[in-house]
Enzyme design. Sequence first.
Site, mmCIF file in Angstrom:
data_model
loop_
_atom_site.group_PDB
_atom_site.id
_atom_site.type_symbol
_atom_site.label_atom_id
_atom_site.label_comp_id
_atom_site.label_asym_id
_atom_site.label_seq_id
_atom_site.Cartn_x
_atom_site.Cartn_y
_atom_site.Cartn_z
ATOM 1 N N GLU A 192 50.765 46.196 47.308
ATOM 2 C CA GLU A 192 51.556 45.036 47.738
ATOM 3 C C GLU A 192 51.031 43.869 46.926
ATOM 4 O OE1 GLU A 192 52.026 41.771 49.034
ATOM 5 O OE2 GLU A 192 51.237 42.245 51.028
ATOM 6 N N CYS B 254 51.231 35.998 50.706
ATOM 7 C CA CYS B 254 52.127 36.670 49.756
ATOM 8 C C CYS B 254 53.586 36.383 50.101
ATOM 9 C CB CYS B 254 51.852 38.160 49.714
ATOM 10 S SG CYS B 254 51.684 38.869 51.337
HETATM 11 P P1 NAP Z 1 42.860 40.617 43.210
HETATM 12 O O1 NAP Z 1 42.146 39.841 42.197
HETATM 13 O O2 NAP Z 1 43.977 41.468 42.751
HETATM 14 O O3 NAP Z 1 41.752 41.539 43.919
HETATM 15 C C1 NAP Z 1 42.095 42.510 44.903
HETATM 16 C C2 NAP Z 1 41.113 43.675 44.792
HETATM 17 O O4 NAP Z 1 41.298 44.373 43.563
HETATM 18 C C3 NAP Z 1 39.670 43.254 44.819
HETATM 19 O O5 NAP Z 1 38.944 44.253 45.485
HETATM 20 C C4 NAP Z 1 39.314 43.203 43.363
HETATM 21 O O6 NAP Z 1 37.935 43.382 43.158
HETATM 22 C C5 NAP Z 1 40.104 44.363 42.814
HETATM 23 N N1 NAP Z 1 40.499 44.193 41.417
HETATM 24 C C6 NAP Z 1 41.193 43.145 40.886
HETATM 25 N N2 NAP Z 1 41.432 43.339 39.580
HETATM 26 C C7 NAP Z 1 40.889 44.537 39.270
HETATM 27 C C8 NAP Z 1 40.795 45.284 38.062
HETATM 28 N N3 NAP Z 1 41.314 44.825 36.915
HETATM 29 N N4 NAP Z 1 40.165 46.458 38.089
HETATM 30 C C9 NAP Z 1 39.618 46.928 39.232
HETATM 31 N N5 NAP Z 1 39.659 46.262 40.403
HETATM 32 C C10 NAP Z 1 40.290 45.082 40.435
HETATM 33 O O7 NAP Z 1 43.457 39.779 44.399
HETATM 34 P P2 NAP Z 1 42.874 38.508 45.175
HETATM 35 O O8 NAP Z 1 41.388 38.498 45.118
HETATM 36 O O9 NAP Z 1 43.535 38.477 46.470
HETATM 37 O O10 NAP Z 1 43.439 37.305 44.357
HETATM 38 C C11 NAP Z 1 42.847 36.878 43.173
HETATM 39 C C12 NAP Z 1 43.857 36.092 42.407
HETATM 40 O O11 NAP Z 1 45.136 36.708 42.518
HETATM 41 C C13 NAP Z 1 43.959 34.709 42.970
HETATM 42 O O12 NAP Z 1 43.459 33.791 42.060
HETATM 43 C C14 NAP Z 1 45.399 34.512 43.283
HETATM 44 O O13 NAP Z 1 45.904 33.451 42.509
HETATM 45 C C15 NAP Z 1 46.109 35.762 42.863
HETATM 46 N N6 NAP Z 1 47.012 36.307 43.892
HETATM 47 C C16 NAP Z 1 46.606 36.929 45.076
HETATM 48 C C17 NAP Z 1 47.568 37.434 45.971
HETATM 49 C C18 NAP Z 1 47.271 38.064 47.321
HETATM 50 O O14 NAP Z 1 48.206 38.421 48.071
HETATM 51 N N7 NAP Z 1 46.024 38.234 47.717
HETATM 52 C C19 NAP Z 1 48.892 37.324 45.635
HETATM 53 C C20 NAP Z 1 49.206 36.738 44.427
HETATM 54 C C21 NAP Z 1 48.283 36.253 43.566
HETATM 55 P P3 NAP Z 1 36.899 42.168 43.393
HETATM 56 O O15 NAP Z 1 36.650 42.120 44.875
HETATM 57 O O16 NAP Z 1 35.735 42.569 42.617
HETATM 58 O O17 NAP Z 1 37.558 40.911 42.887
#
Ligand code: NAP
Length: 468
Positions: A233, A270
């Site tokens: 998601e 989201c």
């Molecule tokens: P995220 O960066 O996608 O992280 C979610 C999970 O995936 C975390 O456990 C992260 O590890 C892991 N992960 C992320 N990229 C990875 C990769 N390339 N390889 C392996 N594992 C990976 O999501 P988030 O922390 O919720 O959001 C971070 C950024 O995404 C924010 O700056 C925000 O702007 C954007 N964002 C978030 C959402 C949401 O619904 N949460 C929606 C849109 C945009 P770690 O714990 O080590 O980081």
Amino acid sequence: MTDHQDPSLAIIDQTVAKAVAAAGFWAESSAAVRAGLLRGLADALERQQAELVAIADRESGLGEARLNGEVARTAFQLRGFASEVEAGVPYRHVVSEAVAGAPPAGRPALVRVQRALGPVAMFSASNFPFAFSVLGGDTASALAAGCPVVVKTHSGHPQLSRAVFELAAAVVRQQGLPEGVLTLIDNTSRAGGTYLVQHPGIAAVAFTGSYQGGKALWQAANDRPRPVPFYGELGSINPLVALPAALEKDSEGLAKTLAASITLGCGQFCTSPGLIVLLASELSERFVAQLAAAIAPIATHRMLTPGMQQGFEAAAATVASHARAVFEPAADGVGPAPRLFATEAAAFIANPHLHEEMFGPAALVVSAQSPAQIIEVLQAVGGSLTTTLWGAEAPSEDNRQLLRAAEAISGRVLFGGVPTGVAVCHAQQHGGPWPSSTTPQTTSVGYAALERFLRPVALQDAPAWVLG
Ligand code: NAP
């Protein structure tokens, strides 16, 4: 799978091995045992609510009111899935009796059953430290389906994840269940997350997070020698179309409601409405002025992590360089000041930079020249968790076409209210076409979520002992 240079990978091996060892037992567990665990987890969470909310507030800054609401939702969800299990949902089967004679009418006896997929790797979300983390919706639905869960904690709330896991592990022990039914991986690197997704013991992945992270892990799941289902998601810009029929009635009230939704949780949802689509008119101009007046003074709380705030600033700066600011934002307070941008429909449609999500308290207003151009705007969005249609009550041809376009790009279409807030119930759909989710035919919220972790098997001419 030993001899790793990175010791955290050996821990992943050991943890997945526990889940694999528990998988057979859990897949065959009775409704009473499965529901007993889900209810026990809900009770334990509520017993430690005050202490857990304090940790969550320190780590996330989301505030006690929101976090208490989230604990209530998480416990409700766990108990709701327990009721689904007790109602026999994961054990349902379909029978086609044998028919004598030649095919196609004649056939053997068939029973279509559902089997649990096996260990699920669950990536916690940053923005729901309870409801989409250790004991959140993905965990509850996978456990209900009969799948052990390996939780990958989110780096934004490590202490809370550990505390919730410890209480959950105690419930698992008290109920005499195998340790591997619910396990935790924390302090791992991104390479560790990828390794987990590609681990041969993992049968499916549930993920809530960013488009970039979700896409990288989806790719990793598909690059395995034997790919596994990846239920991601991801991000969404959630268009909200405000038609004259709605604005004529109460544009000031709607502006206040929308301003509150855009800034709710500092915009870290989201389902946050990030794109406001209007028909160019004086009525719409007045609405934009009312929206600006309502949103500009709202003080937001801090964002979940410094990285999140940097991500928001970068995304808002990109939109700012391709659209005009509706007002000069106030100086940032504890959290970032809300932003509102505006552009014309033709510019939006032609410019992919404007289709990017600003994960934070901001939205882009798009003015269309005609109902047909509104549809083109929605088509340019491509995929979204939700689309909101305000003022589409009348059964006109324009509204029918608008609904068709909204359904084509989103998993949930609202005719009133705002998209933030996703009810947990049977009819819920939280997942839309790419890029909002990787498997739009499934949902990550609501009771249908457990179907993601079941695989049908047709048993043909099975002896009585098999069907028992
Ligand atoms: P995220 O960066 O996608 O992280 C979610 C999970 O995936 C975390 O456990 C992260 O590890 C892991 N992960 C992320 N990229 C990875 C990769 N390339 N390889 C392996 N594992 C990976 O999501 P988030 O922390 O919720 O959001 C971070 C950024 O995404 C924010 O700056 C925000 O702007 C954007 N964002 C978030 C959402 C949401 O619904 N949460 C929606 C849109 C945009 P770690 O714990 O080590 O980081």
